[in-house]
Design a protein around this motif. Structure first.
Motif, PDB file in Angstrom:
ATOM      1  N   PHE A   1     -62.100  43.444 -32.483  1.00 26.72           N
ATOM      2  CA  PHE A   1     -60.780  43.223 -31.882  1.00 26.72           C
ATOM      3  C   PHE A   1     -60.909  42.241 -30.725  1.00 26.72           C
ATOM      4  O   PHE A   1     -62.010  41.888 -30.302  1.00 26.72           O
ATOM      5  N   ALA A   2     -59.773  41.809 -30.236  1.00 23.96           N
ATOM      6  CA  ALA A   2     -59.757  40.831 -29.140  1.00 23.96           C
ATOM      7  C   ALA A   2     -58.704  41.214 -28.116  1.00 23.96           C
ATOM      8  O   ALA A   2     -57.617  41.673 -28.470  1.00 23.96           O
ATOM      9  N   LEU A   3     -59.043  41.003 -26.836  1.00 22.72           N
ATOM     10  CA  LEU A   3     -58.148  41.274 -25.709  1.00 22.72           C
ATOM     11  C   LEU A   3     -57.993  40.020 -24.863  1.00 22.72           C
ATOM     12  O   LEU A   3     -58.974  39.302 -24.635  1.00 22.72           O
ATOM     13  N   HIS A   4     -56.788  39.791 -24.390  1.00 20.48           N
ATOM     14  CA  HIS A   4     -56.557  38.694 -23.449  1.00 20.48           C
ATOM     15  C   HIS A   4     -56.318  39.306 -22.079  1.00 20.48           C
ATOM     16  O   HIS A   4     -55.469  40.182 -21.913  1.00 20.48           O
ATOM     17  N   VAL A   5     -57.087  38.875 -21.089  1.00 17.62           N
ATOM     18  CA  VAL A   5     -56.939  39.408 -19.734  1.00 17.62           C
ATOM     19  C   VAL A   5     -56.569  38.276 -18.775  1.00 17.62           C
ATOM     20  O   VAL A   5     -57.056  37.158 -18.901  1.00 17.62           O
ATOM     21  N   ASN A   6     -55.685  38.615 -17.832  1.00 21.02           N
ATOM     22  CA  ASN A   6     -55.291  37.674 -16.781  1.00 21.02           C
ATOM     23  C   ASN A   6     -55.760  38.189 -15.424  1.00 21.02           C
ATOM     24  O   ASN A   6     -55.882  39.410 -15.216  1.00 21.02           O
ATOM     25  N   TYR A   7     -55.972  37.256 -14.480  1.00 19.14           N
ATOM     26  CA  TYR A   7     -56.495  37.598 -13.159  1.00 19.14           C
ATOM     27  C   TYR A   7     -55.508  37.194 -12.074  1.00 19.14           C
ATOM     28  O   TYR A   7     -54.628  36.349 -12.287  1.00 19.14           O
TER      29      TYR A   7
ATOM     30  N   GLN B   1     -59.224  39.628  -9.720  1.00 17.12           N
ATOM     31  CA  GLN B   1     -59.114  40.967 -10.287  1.00 17.12           C
ATOM     32  C   GLN B   1     -58.218  40.914 -11.530  1.00 17.12           C
ATOM     33  O   GLN B   1     -57.262  40.128 -11.582  1.00 17.12           O
ATOM     34  N   ILE B   2     -58.515  41.749 -12.501  1.00 18.11           N
ATOM     35  CA  ILE B   2     -57.716  41.777 -13.722  1.00 18.11           C
ATOM     36  C   ILE B   2     -56.376  42.455 -13.440  1.00 18.11           C
ATOM     37  O   ILE B   2     -56.333  43.562 -12.900  1.00 18.11           O
ATOM     38  N   VAL B   3     -55.296  41.794 -13.808  1.00 19.49           N
ATOM     39  CA  VAL B   3     -53.957  42.328 -13.545  1.00 19.49           C
ATOM     40  C   VAL B   3     -53.164  42.577 -14.825  1.00 19.49           C
ATOM     41  O   VAL B   3     -52.110  43.220 -14.782  1.00 19.49           O
TER      42      VAL B   3
ATOM     43  N   GLY C   1     -56.684  32.701 -18.141  1.00 19.49           N
ATOM     44  CA  GLY C   1     -57.415  33.950 -18.269  1.00 19.49           C
ATOM     45  C   GLY C   1     -58.603  33.862 -19.205  1.00 19.49           C
ATOM     46  O   GLY C   1     -59.156  32.787 -19.457  1.00 19.49           O
ATOM     47  N   GLN C   2     -58.995  35.026 -19.728  1.00 15.78           N
ATOM     48  CA  GLN C   2     -60.177  35.114 -20.588  1.00 15.78           C
ATOM     49  C   GLN C   2     -59.881  35.995 -21.801  1.00 15.78           C
ATOM     50  O   GLN C   2     -58.893  36.728 -21.827  1.00 15.78           O
TER      51      GLN C   2
ATOM     52  N   TYR D   1     -62.817  46.159 -13.340  1.00 16.30           N
ATOM     53  CA  TYR D   1     -62.342  45.033 -12.520  1.00 16.30           C
ATOM     54  C   TYR D   1     -60.822  45.042 -12.406  1.00 16.30           C
ATOM     55  O   TYR D   1     -60.216  44.010 -12.166  1.00 16.30           O
ATOM     56  N   TRP D   2     -60.198  46.215 -12.589  1.00 14.74           N
ATOM     57  CA  TRP D   2     -58.744  46.320 -12.507  1.00 14.74           C
ATOM     58  C   TRP D   2     -58.283  46.132 -11.074  1.00 14.74           C
ATOM     59  O   TRP D   2     -59.000  46.453 -10.125  1.00 14.74           O
TER      60      TRP D   2
END
Length: 389
Positions: free
Chosen positions: A96-102, A107-109, A185-186, A361-362
């Motif tokens: 699976f894949a997740l998109h995270v923004n900082y 910090q991940i938001v 993001g990542q 890292y939340w």
């Protein structure tokens, strides 16, 4: 015969290279996940087994109910929503894949699910490192927006950095992007086959059986919908020929194609077919009209195909229940659920570790114990109570 002389099978997933995007292609046509979706969607048995597989992976959700209801992005997706999407991707694609923004503090938001079939891997560098995930909503190029196809071009393919929450790495990426507002993001891209590796799902060895299952369904459908189902045929005298308004004799075929269609299919079953003869001396008679049923010809193929699909998903107990070999009772279902819940523990731990990676890292304290373990699925009887202890 030994390994050296045995016939070598072809690679299940041919990985190539796309010069245009500098990426590894997923299959020779870069459509391996899409091809799998098409095959499994057309097989009723495959869909049944896949849905059960995903259902058991998801289980009863997170043990921590506070976390299960926690909102993870602006769209309002909760942890349970993301988990549901994860479970389907793990079942279908083994990853699976997740998109995270900082935020500006690195910090991940925000966390969002990315359909796994939309992701592709960038080519490795000289150190074997993959720095980006390439994302497109439809690698076939047939999906539309505002009435226009979203073609696979450099303008429509997003190239996003792989997951690396190290604040120094995030800060350098933000600066390179021109600020936090421009930063995309990542992507946390994970596979049960290992990091940065195109994987094959557990059902890949039986894709031929899945395709066969579709073919058998087509045969059954055509046998019912298109077979001749008349009960008998009456052969009678034709009589005088027809004449049109110009005095021309109209030649008639004994049976026209449009007449034959009137006797095909389930809605036209048990009709009587009338055939007129040219010669007067021939007397009318009734002739039995046998129909051909192909179902029995494929019985062994049908049973063996279904059984192999069930076995590949490790769902033999459910197949035995379906075939009446074990009967049906609360105890039987309890044992089947308990057995299969144990079969998916690897997939569940795989998901738990991914959530743990992200929430280290939340951006804010979360009222959870940071226990991301999942509850196994249990059999619920007709009274709504759990049969499993």
């Amino acid at each position: 015969m030994n390994v050296k002389t045995a016939k070598k099978p072809e690679s299940r997933v041919g990985v190539g290279y796309s010069q245009q995007f500098k990426m590894q292609t997923y299959g020779e046509d870069n459509l391996y996940p899409q091809n799998l979706l098409a095959i499994t969607s057309a097989s009723g048995t495959a869909r049944l087994c896949l849905n059960r597989y995903a259902k058991f992976i998801e289980g009863f959700g997170f043990k921590d109910t506070n976390f299960s209801e926690y909102v993870l992005n602006k769209k309002g997706d909760t942890s349970d929503t993301i988990l549901h999407n994860f479970s389907e991707d793990v079942a279908r694609f083994k990853g699976f894949a997740l998109h995270v923004n900082y935020n500006v503090f690195c910090q991940i938001v925000e966390v969002q699910h990315i359909p796994f079939e939309n992701c592709r891997l960038e080519e490795e560098d000289e150190n074997g490192y993959i720095g980006h995930i390439l994302i497109h909503p439809d690698w076939k190029g047939k999906k539309t927006r505002n009435g226009k196809s979203i073609l696979v071009t450099k303008d429509t393919v997003k190239k996003i950095c792989v997951f690396n929450p190290d604040p120094k790495v995030v800060q350098s990426q933000v600066e390179a992007a021109g600020g936090i507002d421009q930063y995309e993001g990542q992507v946390l891209w994970v596979s049960l086959d290992g990091p940065s590796v195109y994987h094959t799902p557990i059902y890949d060895p039986v894709v031929t059986e899945m395709s066969t299952d579709e073919g058998l369904s087509n045969v059954k459908n055509r046998n019912v919908r298109n077979n001749f189902l008349v009960s008998c045929m009456i052969i009678a005298k034709k009589g005088a020929p027809s004449v049109d308004v110009d005095g021309q004799v109209i030649e008639k075929k004994m049976i026209a194609p449009e007449d034959l269609r009137k006797f095909q299919g389930d809605t036209n079953g048990n009709k009587i077919l009338l055939v007129e003869l040219e010669e007067d001396e021939d007397e009318p008679k009734v002739v039995a009209f046998p129909t051909k049923n192909y179902d029995k010809d494929f019985t062994v193929t049908d049973e063996s195909t279904v059984e192999r699909i069930y076995a590949q998903f490790h769902q033999e107990l459910f197949y035995a229940i379906r075939m009446g070999k074990l009967g049906f009772s609360g105890d039987v279902m309890r044992d089947a659920y308990e057995y299969y819940a144990g079969e998916v523990t690897t997939e569940q731990r795989f998901i738990e570790r991914a959530f743990d990676q992200v929430f280290k890292y939340w951006h804010e304290p979360v009222n959870i114990s940071h226990d991301f373990s999942l509850r196994p699925l249990k059999y619920i009887d007709s009274n709504g109570t759990s049969v499993n202890s």
